[in-house]
Design a protein around this motif. Structure first.
Motif, PDB file in Angstrom:
ATOM      1  N   ALA A 191      -5.632   2.000  -4.521  1.00  0.00           N
ATOM      2  CA  ALA A 191      -4.759   1.489  -5.590  1.00  0.00           C
ATOM      3  C   ALA A 191      -5.584   0.898  -6.731  1.00  0.00           C
ATOM      4  N   HIS A 192      -6.621   0.149  -6.383  1.00  0.00           N
ATOM      5  CA  HIS A 192      -7.479  -0.453  -7.417  1.00  0.00           C
ATOM      6  C   HIS A 192      -8.153   0.631  -8.252  1.00  0.00           C
ATOM      7  N   ALA A 193      -8.672   1.676  -7.581  1.00  0.00           N
ATOM      8  CA  ALA A 193      -9.369   2.753  -8.290  1.00  0.00           C
ATOM      9  C   ALA A 193      -8.415   3.505  -9.213  1.00  0.00           C
ATOM     10  N   LEU A 194      -7.186   3.734  -8.764  1.00  0.00           N
ATOM     11  CA  LEU A 194      -6.219   4.432  -9.600  1.00  0.00           C
ATOM     12  C   LEU A 194      -5.825   3.580 -10.800  1.00  0.00           C
ATOM     13  N   GLY A 195      -5.600   2.296 -10.571  1.00  0.00           N
ATOM     14  CA  GLY A 195      -5.290   1.409 -11.688  1.00  0.00           C
ATOM     15  C   GLY A 195      -6.420   1.366 -12.701  1.00  0.00           C
ATOM     16  N   HIS A 196      -7.645   1.312 -12.214  1.00  0.00           N
ATOM     17  CA  HIS A 196      -8.813   1.289 -13.104  1.00  0.00           C
ATOM     18  C   HIS A 196      -8.902   2.578 -13.922  1.00  0.00           C
ATOM     19  N   ALA A 197      -8.657   3.726 -13.263  1.00  0.00           N
ATOM     20  CA  ALA A 197      -8.717   5.016 -13.953  1.00  0.00           C
ATOM     21  C   ALA A 197      -7.679   5.106 -15.064  1.00  0.00           C
ATOM     22  N   LEU A 198      -6.534   4.421 -14.882  1.00  0.00           N
ATOM     23  CA  LEU A 198      -5.458   4.449 -15.871  1.00  0.00           C
ATOM     24  C   LEU A 198      -5.545   3.295 -16.863  1.00  0.00           C
ATOM     25  N   GLY A 199      -6.468   2.358 -16.612  1.00  0.00           N
ATOM     26  CA  GLY A 199      -6.553   1.184 -17.468  1.00  0.00           C
ATOM     27  C   GLY A 199      -5.363   0.260 -17.303  1.00  0.00           C
ATOM     28  N   ARG A 200      -4.843   0.175 -16.083  1.00  0.00           N
ATOM     29  CA  ARG A 200      -3.673  -0.652 -15.796  1.00  0.00           C
ATOM     30  C   ARG A 200      -3.952  -1.557 -14.599  1.00  0.00           C
ATOM     31  N   PRO A 201      -3.300  -2.698 -14.515  1.00  0.00           N
ATOM     32  CA  PRO A 201      -3.437  -3.508 -13.300  1.00  0.00           C
ATOM     33  C   PRO A 201      -2.778  -2.794 -12.128  1.00  0.00           C
ATOM     34  N   ALA A 202      -3.254  -3.097 -10.934  1.00  0.00           N
ATOM     35  CA  ALA A 202      -2.684  -2.470  -9.729  1.00  0.00           C
ATOM     36  C   ALA A 202      -2.559  -3.531  -8.647  1.00  0.00           C
ATOM     37  N   VAL A 203      -1.730  -4.520  -8.927  1.00  0.00           N
ATOM     38  CA  VAL A 203      -1.645  -5.690  -8.051  1.00  0.00           C
ATOM     39  C   VAL A 203      -0.246  -5.923  -7.489  1.00  0.00           C
ATOM     40  N   VAL A 204       0.694  -5.022  -7.802  1.00  0.00           N
ATOM     41  CA  VAL A 204       2.067  -5.211  -7.314  1.00  0.00           C
ATOM     42  C   VAL A 204       2.191  -4.556  -5.941  1.00  0.00           C
ATOM     43  N   PRO A 205       2.216  -5.344  -4.867  1.00  0.00           N
ATOM     44  CA  PRO A 205       2.256  -4.741  -3.529  1.00  0.00           C
ATOM     45  C   PRO A 205       3.635  -4.160  -3.225  1.00  0.00           C
ATOM     46  N   VAL A 206       3.637  -3.139  -2.382  1.00  0.00           N
ATOM     47  CA  VAL A 206       4.884  -2.551  -1.905  1.00  0.00           C
ATOM     48  C   VAL A 206       5.035  -2.959  -0.439  1.00  0.00           C
ATOM     49  N   PRO A 207       5.968  -3.843  -0.116  1.00  0.00           N
ATOM     50  CA  PRO A 207       6.078  -4.338   1.258  1.00  0.00           C
ATOM     51  C   PRO A 207       6.411  -3.225   2.248  1.00  0.00           C
ATOM     52  N   ALA A 208       5.789  -3.285   3.406  1.00  0.00           N
ATOM     53  CA  ALA A 208       6.028  -2.276   4.437  1.00  0.00           C
ATOM     54  C   ALA A 208       7.494  -2.249   4.852  1.00  0.00           C
ATOM     55  N   ILE A 209       8.128  -3.407   4.926  1.00  0.00           N
ATOM     56  CA  ILE A 209       9.517  -3.463   5.382  1.00  0.00           C
ATOM     57  C   ILE A 209      10.435  -2.721   4.416  1.00  0.00           C
ATOM     58  N   ALA A 210      10.142  -2.804   3.112  1.00  0.00           N
ATOM     59  CA  ALA A 210      10.967  -2.100   2.120  1.00  0.00           C
ATOM     60  C   ALA A 210      10.840  -0.595   2.288  1.00  0.00           C
ATOM     61  N   LEU A 211       9.622  -0.129   2.548  1.00  0.00           N
ATOM     62  CA  LEU A 211       9.407   1.307   2.739  1.00  0.00           C
ATOM     63  C   LEU A 211      10.093   1.809   4.006  1.00  0.00           C
TER      64      LEU A 211
END
Length: 292
Positions: A226-246
Protein backbone atom coordinates in the motif's frame (compact mmCIF):
# COMPACT_ATOMS: atom_id res chain seq x y z
CA UNK A 1 5.22 -22.44 -33.33
CA UNK A 2 1.49 -22.20 -33.78
CA UNK A 3 0.26 -21.34 -30.27
CA UNK A 4 -3.44 -21.67 -29.44
CA UNK A 5 -4.39 -19.32 -26.59
CA UNK A 6 -7.57 -19.42 -24.49
CA UNK A 7 -8.49 -16.36 -22.44
CA UNK A 8 -6.80 -14.17 -25.06
CA UNK A 9 -9.15 -11.26 -24.30
CA UNK A 10 -8.08 -11.10 -20.67
CA UNK A 11 -5.39 -8.64 -19.65
CA UNK A 12 -2.68 -11.35 -19.49
CA UNK A 13 -3.75 -12.78 -22.84
CA UNK A 14 -3.80 -9.34 -24.45
CA UNK A 15 -0.21 -8.76 -23.30
CA UNK A 16 0.85 -12.25 -24.35
CA UNK A 17 -0.25 -12.23 -28.00
CA UNK A 18 2.12 -9.47 -29.23
CA UNK A 19 4.93 -10.97 -27.15
CA UNK A 20 4.42 -14.34 -28.85
CA UNK A 21 4.51 -12.65 -32.26
CA UNK A 22 7.69 -10.80 -31.33
CA UNK A 23 9.24 -14.16 -30.39
CA UNK A 24 8.45 -15.55 -33.85
CA UNK A 25 5.38 -17.60 -32.89
CA UNK A 26 1.95 -17.62 -34.53
CA UNK A 27 -0.65 -16.99 -31.79
CA UNK A 28 -4.21 -18.13 -32.47
CA UNK A 29 -6.91 -16.98 -30.04
CA UNK A 30 -9.57 -19.55 -29.16
CA UNK A 31 -12.68 -17.46 -28.42
CA UNK A 32 -15.58 -18.62 -26.30
CA UNK A 33 -18.62 -19.76 -28.21
CA UNK A 34 -20.45 -22.92 -29.27
CA UNK A 35 -17.14 -24.58 -30.20
CA UNK A 36 -15.37 -23.62 -26.95
CA UNK A 37 -17.30 -23.43 -23.70
CA UNK A 38 -14.88 -23.94 -20.78
CA UNK A 39 -17.60 -24.02 -18.11
CA UNK A 40 -19.35 -26.94 -19.83
CA UNK A 41 -16.11 -28.53 -21.01
CA UNK A 42 -17.14 -28.29 -24.68
CA UNK A 43 -14.38 -28.18 -27.29
CA UNK A 44 -15.29 -28.56 -30.96
CA UNK A 45 -13.41 -30.94 -33.21
CA UNK A 46 -10.50 -29.27 -34.93
CA UNK A 47 -10.43 -26.24 -32.63
CA UNK A 48 -6.82 -26.93 -31.66
CA UNK A 49 -5.74 -28.93 -34.70
CA UNK A 50 -2.24 -28.05 -35.81
CA UNK A 51 -1.33 -26.44 -32.50
CA UNK A 52 2.30 -26.93 -31.53
CA UNK A 53 1.69 -25.27 -28.17
CA UNK A 54 -1.42 -24.55 -26.09
CA UNK A 55 -1.70 -21.77 -23.52
CA UNK A 56 -4.77 -22.01 -21.31
CA UNK A 57 -5.69 -18.81 -19.45
CA UNK A 58 -9.51 -18.92 -19.45
CA UNK A 59 -11.44 -19.00 -16.18
CA UNK A 60 -14.10 -17.19 -14.17
CA UNK A 61 -12.86 -14.17 -12.18
CA UNK A 62 -12.49 -15.27 -8.54
CA UNK A 63 -12.51 -11.74 -7.09
CA UNK A 64 -15.47 -10.21 -8.90
CA UNK A 65 -17.78 -10.41 -5.89
CA UNK A 66 -19.13 -12.41 -2.97
CA UNK A 67 -18.86 -16.18 -3.37
CA UNK A 68 -22.38 -17.53 -3.60
CA UNK A 69 -22.90 -21.24 -4.17
CA UNK A 70 -23.57 -20.54 -7.85
CA UNK A 71 -20.47 -18.39 -8.20
CA UNK A 72 -18.31 -21.07 -6.60
CA UNK A 73 -19.71 -23.60 -9.04
CA UNK A 74 -18.86 -21.36 -11.99
CA UNK A 75 -15.34 -20.67 -10.69
CA UNK A 76 -14.65 -24.39 -10.31
CA UNK A 77 -16.38 -25.58 -13.49
CA UNK A 78 -14.82 -22.93 -15.73
CA UNK A 79 -11.37 -24.09 -14.69
CA UNK A 80 -11.67 -27.82 -14.24
CA UNK A 81 -14.01 -28.60 -17.13
CA UNK A 82 -12.23 -26.32 -19.60
CA UNK A 83 -8.76 -27.58 -18.67
CA UNK A 84 -9.87 -31.20 -18.82
CA UNK A 85 -11.44 -30.72 -22.27
CA UNK A 86 -8.29 -29.09 -23.65
CA UNK A 87 -5.98 -31.71 -22.14
CA UNK A 88 -8.05 -34.60 -23.49
CA UNK A 89 -8.29 -33.03 -26.95
CA UNK A 90 -4.54 -32.38 -27.06
CA UNK A 91 -3.85 -35.97 -26.00
CA UNK A 92 -5.91 -37.39 -28.88
CA UNK A 93 -4.39 -35.29 -31.67
CA UNK A 94 -2.39 -37.37 -34.17
CA UNK A 95 0.27 -34.62 -34.12
CA UNK A 96 0.35 -33.69 -30.47
CA UNK A 97 1.49 -30.24 -29.33
CA UNK A 98 4.94 -30.09 -27.81
CA UNK A 99 3.80 -28.19 -24.73
CA UNK A 100 0.63 -27.40 -22.79
CA UNK A 101 0.92 -24.35 -20.51
CA UNK A 102 -2.00 -24.04 -18.11
CA UNK A 103 -2.62 -21.23 -15.67
CA UNK A 104 -3.05 -22.00 -11.99
CA UNK A 105 -2.65 -19.74 -8.94
CA UNK A 106 -0.77 -19.44 -5.67
CA UNK A 107 -4.16 -19.93 -4.03
CA UNK A 108 -2.96 -23.55 -4.16
CA UNK A 109 -0.99 -22.88 -0.95
CA UNK A 110 -3.88 -21.42 1.06
CA UNK A 111 -3.19 -18.95 3.89
CA UNK A 112 0.46 -19.59 4.81
CA UNK A 113 1.25 -16.81 7.26
CA UNK A 114 4.99 -16.04 7.15
CA UNK A 115 6.05 -19.49 5.92
CA UNK A 116 7.87 -19.45 2.58
CA UNK A 117 6.25 -21.63 -0.11
CA UNK A 118 8.01 -23.32 -3.03
CA UNK A 119 6.76 -25.59 -5.79
CA UNK A 120 7.39 -28.54 -3.45
CA UNK A 121 5.17 -27.18 -0.66
CA UNK A 122 1.98 -29.02 0.23
CA UNK A 123 -1.42 -27.68 -0.86
CA UNK A 124 -3.32 -25.56 1.62
CA UNK A 125 -6.89 -25.54 2.82
CA UNK A 126 -9.96 -23.62 1.70
CA UNK A 127 -12.02 -23.20 -1.43
CA UNK A 128 -9.28 -21.72 -3.63
CA UNK A 129 -6.76 -24.37 -2.65
CA UNK A 130 -9.33 -27.02 -3.52
CA UNK A 131 -10.03 -25.35 -6.88
CA UNK A 132 -6.33 -25.11 -7.72
CA UNK A 133 -5.69 -28.77 -6.88
CA UNK A 134 -8.52 -29.91 -9.16
CA UNK A 135 -7.55 -27.35 -11.82
CA UNK A 136 -4.00 -28.68 -11.98
CA UNK A 137 -5.12 -32.29 -11.87
CA UNK A 138 -7.30 -31.64 -14.92
CA UNK A 139 -4.15 -31.29 -17.05
CA UNK A 140 -3.42 -34.96 -16.41
CA UNK A 141 -4.52 -36.33 -19.79
CA UNK A 142 -1.97 -34.12 -21.59
CA UNK A 143 0.90 -35.12 -19.30
CA UNK A 144 -0.02 -38.81 -19.55
CA UNK A 145 0.08 -38.53 -23.35
CA UNK A 146 3.69 -37.34 -23.19
CA UNK A 147 2.98 -33.64 -23.73
CA UNK A 148 5.24 -31.42 -21.64
CA UNK A 149 2.78 -29.82 -19.24
CA UNK A 150 3.53 -26.65 -17.28
CA UNK A 151 1.22 -25.42 -14.53
CA UNK A 152 1.95 -21.76 -13.83
CA UNK A 153 0.91 -20.71 -10.32
CA UNK A 154 0.39 -16.98 -10.81
CA UNK A 155 0.54 -14.50 -7.98
CA UNK A 156 -1.17 -11.10 -8.07
CA UNK A 157 -0.57 -9.81 -11.60
CA UNK A 158 0.02 -6.05 -11.51
CA UNK A 159 -1.70 -4.19 -14.32
CA UNK A 160 -3.76 -1.04 -14.66
CA UNK A 161 -5.79 -2.91 -17.29
CA UNK A 162 -7.34 -5.46 -14.95
CA UNK A 163 -7.02 -7.60 -11.86
CA UNK A 164 -6.50 -6.46 -8.27
CA UNK A 165 -4.44 -3.35 -8.99
CA UNK A 166 -7.00 -1.90 -11.40
CA UNK A 167 -9.63 -2.19 -8.65
CA UNK A 168 -7.39 -0.48 -6.09
CA UNK A 169 -6.42 2.50 -8.22
CA UNK A 170 -9.58 4.67 -7.90
CA UNK A 171 -9.39 4.74 -4.09
CA UNK A 172 -5.62 5.21 -3.99
CA UNK A 173 -5.77 8.03 -6.55
CA UNK A 174 -8.18 9.82 -4.21
CA UNK A 175 -5.83 9.34 -1.27
CA UNK A 176 -8.25 6.87 0.32
CA UNK A 177 -6.12 3.75 -0.01
CA UNK A 178 -4.21 1.95 2.69
CA UNK A 179 -3.38 -1.40 4.27
CA UNK A 180 -5.96 -4.16 4.23
CA UNK A 181 -6.73 -5.84 7.54
CA UNK A 182 -3.60 -6.10 9.70
CA UNK A 183 -1.39 -5.20 6.74
CA UNK A 184 1.03 -7.94 7.79
CA UNK A 185 -0.12 -10.54 5.26
CA UNK A 186 2.30 -11.25 2.43
CA UNK A 187 1.47 -10.33 -1.16
CA UNK A 188 3.26 -12.36 -3.83
CA UNK A 189 3.02 -10.37 -7.03
CA UNK A 190 4.30 -10.30 -10.61
CA UNK A 191 4.38 -7.50 -13.20
CA UNK A 192 2.10 -8.00 -16.20
CA UNK A 193 5.05 -7.92 -18.61
CA UNK A 194 6.81 -10.62 -16.59
CA UNK A 195 3.62 -12.71 -16.38
CA UNK A 196 3.37 -12.77 -20.17
CA UNK A 197 7.12 -13.36 -20.54
CA UNK A 198 6.96 -16.33 -18.16
CA UNK A 199 4.51 -18.01 -20.54
CA UNK A 200 6.81 -17.46 -23.52
CA UNK A 201 9.70 -18.75 -21.39
CA UNK A 202 7.73 -21.85 -20.44
CA UNK A 203 6.99 -22.60 -24.10
CA UNK A 204 10.66 -22.31 -25.08
CA UNK A 205 12.32 -23.92 -22.05
CA UNK A 206 12.15 -27.69 -22.41
CA UNK A 207 13.46 -28.14 -18.88
CA UNK A 208 10.30 -26.69 -17.35
CA UNK A 209 7.34 -28.92 -16.59
CA UNK A 210 4.94 -29.45 -13.72
CA UNK A 211 4.28 -26.70 -11.18
CA UNK A 212 6.09 -23.37 -11.60
CA UNK A 213 5.51 -20.38 -9.30
CA UNK A 214 4.94 -17.30 -11.48
CA UNK A 215 5.75 -14.59 -8.95
CA UNK A 216 8.50 -12.03 -8.45
CA UNK A 217 11.36 -13.04 -6.13
CA UNK A 218 10.41 -10.19 -3.76
CA UNK A 219 7.05 -10.67 -1.99
CA UNK A 220 6.05 -7.83 0.34
CA UNK A 221 3.68 -7.34 3.22
CA UNK A 222 0.36 -5.71 2.39
CA UNK A 223 1.23 -2.52 4.29
CA UNK A 224 4.44 -2.18 2.28
CA UNK A 225 2.50 -2.74 -0.94
CA UNK A 226 0.00 0.00 0.00
CA UNK A 227 2.82 2.41 0.86
CA UNK A 228 4.61 1.70 -2.44
CA UNK A 229 1.43 2.23 -4.46
CA UNK A 230 0.65 5.47 -2.66
CA UNK A 231 4.20 6.68 -3.27
CA UNK A 232 3.99 5.78 -6.98
CA UNK A 233 0.79 7.86 -7.25
CA UNK A 234 2.03 10.70 -5.07
CA UNK A 235 -0.82 10.12 -2.62
CA UNK A 236 -1.00 9.17 1.06
CA UNK A 237 -1.86 5.53 1.74
CA UNK A 238 -2.81 5.50 5.39
CA UNK A 239 -6.55 4.75 5.38
CA UNK A 240 -6.83 1.16 6.65
CA UNK A 241 -9.56 -1.18 5.48
CA UNK A 242 -10.75 -3.18 8.52
CA UNK A 243 -10.84 -6.94 8.09
CA UNK A 244 -14.30 -7.15 9.66
CA UNK A 245 -15.73 -4.79 7.01
CA UNK A 246 -14.31 -6.91 4.21
CA UNK A 247 -15.62 -10.12 5.74
CA UNK A 248 -19.08 -8.63 6.12
CA UNK A 249 -19.07 -7.39 2.51
CA UNK A 250 -17.42 -10.33 0.77
CA UNK A 251 -17.52 -13.30 3.14
CA UNK A 252 -15.13 -16.16 2.31
CA UNK A 253 -13.80 -14.32 -0.75
CA UNK A 254 -12.34 -11.63 1.53
CA UNK A 255 -10.80 -14.21 3.83
CA UNK A 256 -9.10 -16.21 1.05
CA UNK A 257 -8.29 -13.50 -1.51
CA UNK A 258 -7.89 -10.17 0.32
CA UNK A 259 -6.70 -11.21 3.78
CA UNK A 260 -4.75 -14.43 3.18
CA UNK A 261 -0.96 -14.31 3.50
CA UNK A 262 1.03 -16.01 0.72
CA UNK A 263 4.80 -15.71 0.75
CA UNK A 264 5.85 -17.58 -2.39
CA UNK A 265 9.27 -18.08 -3.99
CA UNK A 266 9.74 -18.61 -7.78
CA UNK A 267 12.42 -21.24 -7.20
CA UNK A 268 12.05 -23.01 -10.55
CA UNK A 269 11.96 -19.80 -12.58
CA UNK A 270 15.14 -18.61 -10.90
CA UNK A 271 16.80 -21.97 -11.55
CA UNK A 272 15.84 -21.71 -15.24
CA UNK A 273 17.43 -18.22 -15.37
CA UNK A 274 14.23 -16.39 -16.22
CA UNK A 275 15.16 -12.70 -16.67
CA UNK A 276 12.70 -10.73 -14.54
CA UNK A 277 12.08 -7.30 -16.04
CA UNK A 278 10.46 -5.96 -12.85
CA UNK A 279 11.86 -7.79 -9.83
CA UNK A 280 11.30 -4.76 -7.58
CA UNK A 281 7.78 -3.68 -6.62
CA UNK A 282 8.52 -0.01 -7.34
CA UNK A 283 9.50 -0.87 -10.93
CA UNK A 284 6.45 -3.06 -11.44
CA UNK A 285 4.06 -0.36 -10.18
CA UNK A 286 5.73 2.27 -12.34
CA UNK A 287 5.35 0.03 -15.40
CA UNK A 288 1.73 -0.74 -14.53
CA UNK A 289 0.78 2.90 -14.14
CA UNK A 290 2.19 3.66 -17.59
CA UNK A 291 -0.14 1.13 -19.20
CA UNK A 292 -3.15 2.46 -21.03
Amino acid sequence: MKVVVTGARGFIGAALLPMLEASGHEPVALPRGPAWDPERGVLGAGAISGAQAIVHLAGENVAAGRWTAERKRRILDSRVNGTSALARAAATLPDKPAVFVSASAIGYYGDCGDELQTEHSSPGKGFLACVCKQWEAATGAAAEAGIRTVRLRFGVVLSARGGALAKMLPAFRLGLGGPVGSGRQYVSWIALEDAAAVIVHAIANEGLDGAVNAVSPNPVRNAEFAHALGHALGRPAVVPVPAIALKLAFGDMAKEVLLASQRVEPRRLLASRFPFRCARLEDALRAALQQR
